[in-house]
Enzyme design. Structure first.
Site, PDB file in Angstrom:
ATOM      1  N   GLU A   1       7.194 -21.243   8.357  1.00 48.19           N
ATOM      2  CA  GLU A   1       7.704 -20.384   9.427  1.00 48.19           C
ATOM      3  C   GLU A   1       8.868 -21.028  10.184  1.00 48.19           C
ATOM      4  O   GLU A   1       9.605 -20.351  10.888  1.00 48.19           O
ATOM      5  CB  GLU A   1       6.596 -20.019  10.402  1.00 48.19           C
ATOM      6  CG  GLU A   1       6.157 -21.128  11.325  1.00 48.19           C
ATOM      7  CD  GLU A   1       5.158 -20.642  12.372  1.00 48.19           C
ATOM      8  OE1 GLU A   1       5.405 -20.884  13.558  1.00 48.19           O
ATOM      9  OE2 GLU A   1       4.139 -20.028  11.989  1.00 48.19           O
TER      10      GLU A   1
ATOM     11  N   GLU B   1       0.803  -1.222   0.000  1.00 53.22           N
ATOM     12  CA  GLU B   1       0.000   0.000   0.000  1.00 53.22           C
ATOM     13  C   GLU B   1       0.837   1.274   0.000  1.00 53.22           C
ATOM     14  O   GLU B   1       0.323   2.366  -0.267  1.00 53.22           O
ATOM     15  CB  GLU B   1      -0.944  -0.014   1.205  1.00 53.22           C
ATOM     16  CG  GLU B   1      -2.056  -1.039   1.060  1.00 53.22           C
ATOM     17  CD  GLU B   1      -3.055  -0.996   2.196  1.00 53.22           C
ATOM     18  OE1 GLU B   1      -2.742  -0.401   3.251  1.00 53.22           O
ATOM     19  OE2 GLU B   1      -4.153  -1.565   2.028  1.00 53.22           O
TER      20      GLU B   1
END
Length: 322
Positions: free
Chosen positions: A122, A91
């Site tokens: 992860e 963004e």
């Protein structure tokens, strides 16, 4: 094939993994009460994040220094935490004209993990380390891990620390094991989740708030705004084109027709159009002044340089009053 699971020595002791007394009978409640419990839990998040204001400011200064020096800010995370990093980084392009050479997100499992959960990624500490190993000397590495222990993030922070890069940890575990690998540890204590261990709830909200504050404050410091206006926004659709005109109306105190004319004369550059309107000069004169006063976070009170540019343009082309 069902995996064979062994008992773990490091049991889930951090706060987000504890039972929340307010929701132990959650599944017996009607819909309205379930929603009420969820929303009531969220009301404490803002206070937990606000308590970290000094640390968020310190991390912001690291971000500003890195980008100003030509470096890159690396968000490193997995699962929800990593996806929030991707969201924030993506963004910044339409909002502030900042691309991945300045802020880059690294999600465990790759970009495919944005839409398909790949939770096992992860645990890949080497993959995290490779991110920091490839980073530039002016870069900063920001680890995102609700638990504060994720191996993927640990690898990135440890390698960054080994190389002497600046590091930040954003976690909702006040006792985050990875805090020792960070120059700045932002650890809002959001407490037990309504659904035990579901850190896509309060913990994620807190991390999103931290990222919003940190990245927005950094962009303001880097001169990406004038007043509270997004002067480097990318006007990629009709709504944003109209917003560009509106920003000029608000910033220069002129009407829509005059603002649109100035924007067109400036080739769509809000910066040039704004200086043109503020100084009462043509677009070419404004462009020269803007070029002479580039954004600079070390310029007190005027990081965008537009106030200085308008003052110079105004003095070079004084308005004659009859």
């Amino acid at each position: 094939m069902t995996p064979h699971i062994e008992p773990q020595d490091d049991t889930l002791e951090w706060s987000t993994e504890q039972l929340n007394p307010a929701s132990v009978d959650l599944d017996t409640r009607p819909t309205a009460e379930i929603v009420g419990i969820l929303l009531a839990a969220d009301t404490a998040v803002a206070a937990a994040v606000s308590a970290m204001a000094d640390r968020i400011a310190a991390a912001t200064d690291l971000v500003v220094s890195a980008i100003a020096a030509g470096g890159t800010v690396h968000y490193v995370g997995s699962g929800t935490s990593g996806r929030l990093g991707v969201l924030d980084a993506v963004e910044l392009w339409p909002t502030f004209h900042v691309d991945e050479s300045q802020v880059c997100a690294h999600l465990a499992g790759g970009i495919e993990a944005m839409t398909r959960a790949t939770e096992g990624a992860e645990d890949d500490e080497e993959a995290g380390a490779s991110i920091a190993a490839a980073a530039g000397d002016s870069d900063v590495v920001i680890g995102l891990a609700a638990s504060g222990r994720t191996p993927f993030v640990r690898g990135a922070l440890a390698e960054a620390r080994r190389r002497g890069l600046r590091t930040v940890l954003i976690s909702t575990n006040p006792a985050a094991p990875l805090a020792d690998l960070s120059d700045v540890a932002i650890l809002p204590d959001t407490g037990p989740e309504v659904l035990t261990g579901s850190t896509r709830l309060k913990a994620a909200t807190a991390q999103k708030m931290v990222l919003n504050a940190m990245s927005t404050a950094a962009m303001v410091r880097l001169g990406k705004t004038y007043s509270n206006l997004m002067i480097d926004m990318i006007p990629s659709n009709e709504k944003l084109q109209a917003r560009s005109v509106r920003m000029l109306e608000q910033g220069a105190g002129v009407g829509a027709e005059q603002a649109a004319a100035a924007l067109n004369a400036a080739g769509g550059s809000v910066r040039i159009a704004l200086v043109s309107l503020l100084a009462g000069v043509d677009a070419d004169t404004a462009a020269q002044s803007v070029a002479a006063h580039p954004a600079d976070p070390c310029r007190p009170g005027d990081p965008s340089g537009l106030r200085a540019a308008a003052a110079q343009a105004r003095s070079a082309s004084p308005t004659v009053r009859l």
